[in-house]
Write a protein that holds these residues in place. Structure first.
Motif, mmCIF file in Angstrom:
data_model
loop_
_atom_site.group_PDB
_atom_site.id
_atom_site.type_symbol
_atom_site.label_atom_id
_atom_site.label_comp_id
_atom_site.label_asym_id
_atom_site.label_seq_id
_atom_site.Cartn_x
_atom_site.Cartn_y
_atom_site.Cartn_z
ATOM 1 N N ARG A 9 17.418 -4.464 7.049
ATOM 2 C CA ARG A 9 17.917 -3.806 8.269
ATOM 3 C C ARG A 9 19.376 -3.398 8.115
ATOM 4 O O ARG A 9 19.766 -2.286 8.465
ATOM 5 C CB ARG A 9 17.773 -4.739 9.471
ATOM 6 N N ALA B 267 19.756 -0.505 5.540
ATOM 7 C CA ALA B 267 19.309 0.764 6.128
ATOM 8 C C ALA B 267 20.343 1.296 7.118
ATOM 9 O O ALA B 267 20.621 2.501 7.157
ATOM 10 C CB ALA B 267 17.949 0.576 6.805
ATOM 11 N N ARG B 268 20.922 0.403 7.909
ATOM 12 C CA ARG B 268 21.949 0.815 8.869
ATOM 13 C C ARG B 268 23.171 1.365 8.151
ATOM 14 O O ARG B 268 23.664 2.449 8.475
ATOM 15 C CB ARG B 268 22.348 -0.354 9.766
ATOM 16 N N LEU C 176 23.423 2.546 5.079
ATOM 17 C CA LEU C 176 23.134 3.733 4.281
ATOM 18 C C LEU C 176 22.601 4.895 5.109
ATOM 19 O O LEU C 176 22.459 6.008 4.612
ATOM 20 C CB LEU C 176 22.159 3.381 3.158
ATOM 21 N N GLY C 177 22.265 4.605 6.369
ATOM 22 C CA GLY C 177 21.798 5.658 7.264
ATOM 23 C C GLY C 177 20.414 6.185 6.954
ATOM 24 O O GLY C 177 20.101 7.331 7.249
ATOM 25 N N SER C 178 19.565 5.337 6.358
ATOM 26 C CA SER C 178 18.223 5.771 6.006
ATOM 27 C C SER C 178 17.279 4.576 5.922
ATOM 28 O O SER C 178 17.665 3.521 5.415
ATOM 29 C CB SER C 178 18.247 6.479 4.646
ATOM 30 N N PRO C 179 16.037 4.757 6.369
ATOM 31 C CA PRO C 179 15.049 3.685 6.194
ATOM 32 C C PRO C 179 14.483 3.647 4.772
ATOM 33 O O PRO C 179 13.812 2.699 4.398
ATOM 34 C CB PRO C 179 13.953 4.047 7.200
ATOM 35 N N ARG C 180 14.736 4.663 3.968
ATOM 36 C CA ARG C 180 14.294 4.721 2.576
ATOM 37 C C ARG C 180 15.351 4.074 1.707
ATOM 38 O O ARG C 180 16.471 4.558 1.618
ATOM 39 C CB ARG C 180 14.062 6.168 2.109
ATOM 40 N N LEU C 181 15.000 2.987 1.052
ATOM 41 C CA LEU C 181 15.947 2.215 0.244
ATOM 42 C C LEU C 181 15.484 2.172 -1.210
ATOM 43 O O LEU C 181 15.474 1.118 -1.842
ATOM 44 C CB LEU C 181 16.091 0.808 0.831
ATOM 45 N N SER C 182 15.136 3.310 -1.750
ATOM 46 C CA SER C 182 14.515 3.370 -3.073
ATOM 47 C C SER C 182 15.449 2.983 -4.221
ATOM 48 O O SER C 182 14.978 2.723 -5.323
ATOM 49 C CB SER C 182 13.926 4.758 -3.327
ATOM 50 N N CYS D 113 9.935 0.130 2.853
ATOM 51 C CA CYS D 113 11.203 0.848 2.695
ATOM 52 C C CYS D 113 11.355 1.417 1.288
ATOM 53 O O CYS D 113 12.340 2.074 0.983
ATOM 54 C CB CYS D 113 12.391 -0.026 3.057
ATOM 55 N N ASP D 114 10.360 1.157 0.421
ATOM 56 C CA ASP D 114 10.343 1.679 -0.941
ATOM 57 C C ASP D 114 11.462 1.104 -1.804
ATOM 58 O O ASP D 114 12.040 1.808 -2.643
ATOM 59 C CB ASP D 114 10.386 3.210 -0.929
#
Length: 170
Positions: A79, A82-83, A85-91, A112-113
């Motif tokens: 969480r 993601a906050r 980095l401003g994205s729910p994708r954390l590849s 979240c990958d």
């Protein structure tokens, strides 16, 4: 990148490429989070999120503190990452955690990958990255997660054992 051999079902072996990083350094940071959690009277489980050799988030299990059953260390760190980095994708994120994640946490890592999971100690109760069940590499799911285990295992187990002994009065 370091090549690691990963066994699959039926004797098939695959090579997984995981970017080389200082596992002990980042696991040390997760252990520091676990010690802080233990100091607050909570479970001694800590985690950090790493991207490009930099920590982007850190945290620990806080289920009892906020009456939130989802406030596991891994989910809390995802969480926060993601906050930030401003994205729910954390590849590009690798998660370091002191205890093998449960099914909920592995599910969140897959959703979240996340690139990889590194954990210290196996979770014989509900570990979902190979100890009890293997969700991280489940071929029927749409994603897979690279897993490295056993980094600073003895330290993590000693921390958990010491906390359990103190709680029981031993």
């Amino acid at each position: 990148m370091a090549a690691l051999w990963r066994p699959f079902a039926m004797g098939v072996t695959a090579v997984v490429m995981i970017r080389h990083m200082n596992y002990e350094l980042f696991m040390g940071e997760a252990l520091a989070e676990a010690r802080q959690a233990a100091g607050r009277g909570g479970p001694a489980v800590g985690a950090v999120a790493v991207m490009n050799d930099a920590m982007v988030a850190r945290g620990s299990t806080r289920v009892g503190e906020g009456s939130d059953p989802t406030a596991h260390a891994v989910v809390s760190v995802l969480r926060e990452a993601a906050r930030k980095l401003g994205s729910p994708r954390l590849s590009d994120i690798t998660i370091f955690t002191t205890l093998e994640p449960c099914p909920m946490c592995v599910g969140a890592l897959l959703e979240c990958d996340a690139a990889a999971l590194v954990y210290a100690a196996p979770n014989p109760v509900n570990g979902a990255a190979g100890t009890v069940i293997q969700l991280a590499q489940e071929p029927r799911l749409g994603r897979r997660l690279d897993v490295v285990s056993g980094i600073c295992r003895m330290e993590a187990e000693e921390l958990a054992t010491g906390l359990a002994a103190a709680a029981s009065g031993a």
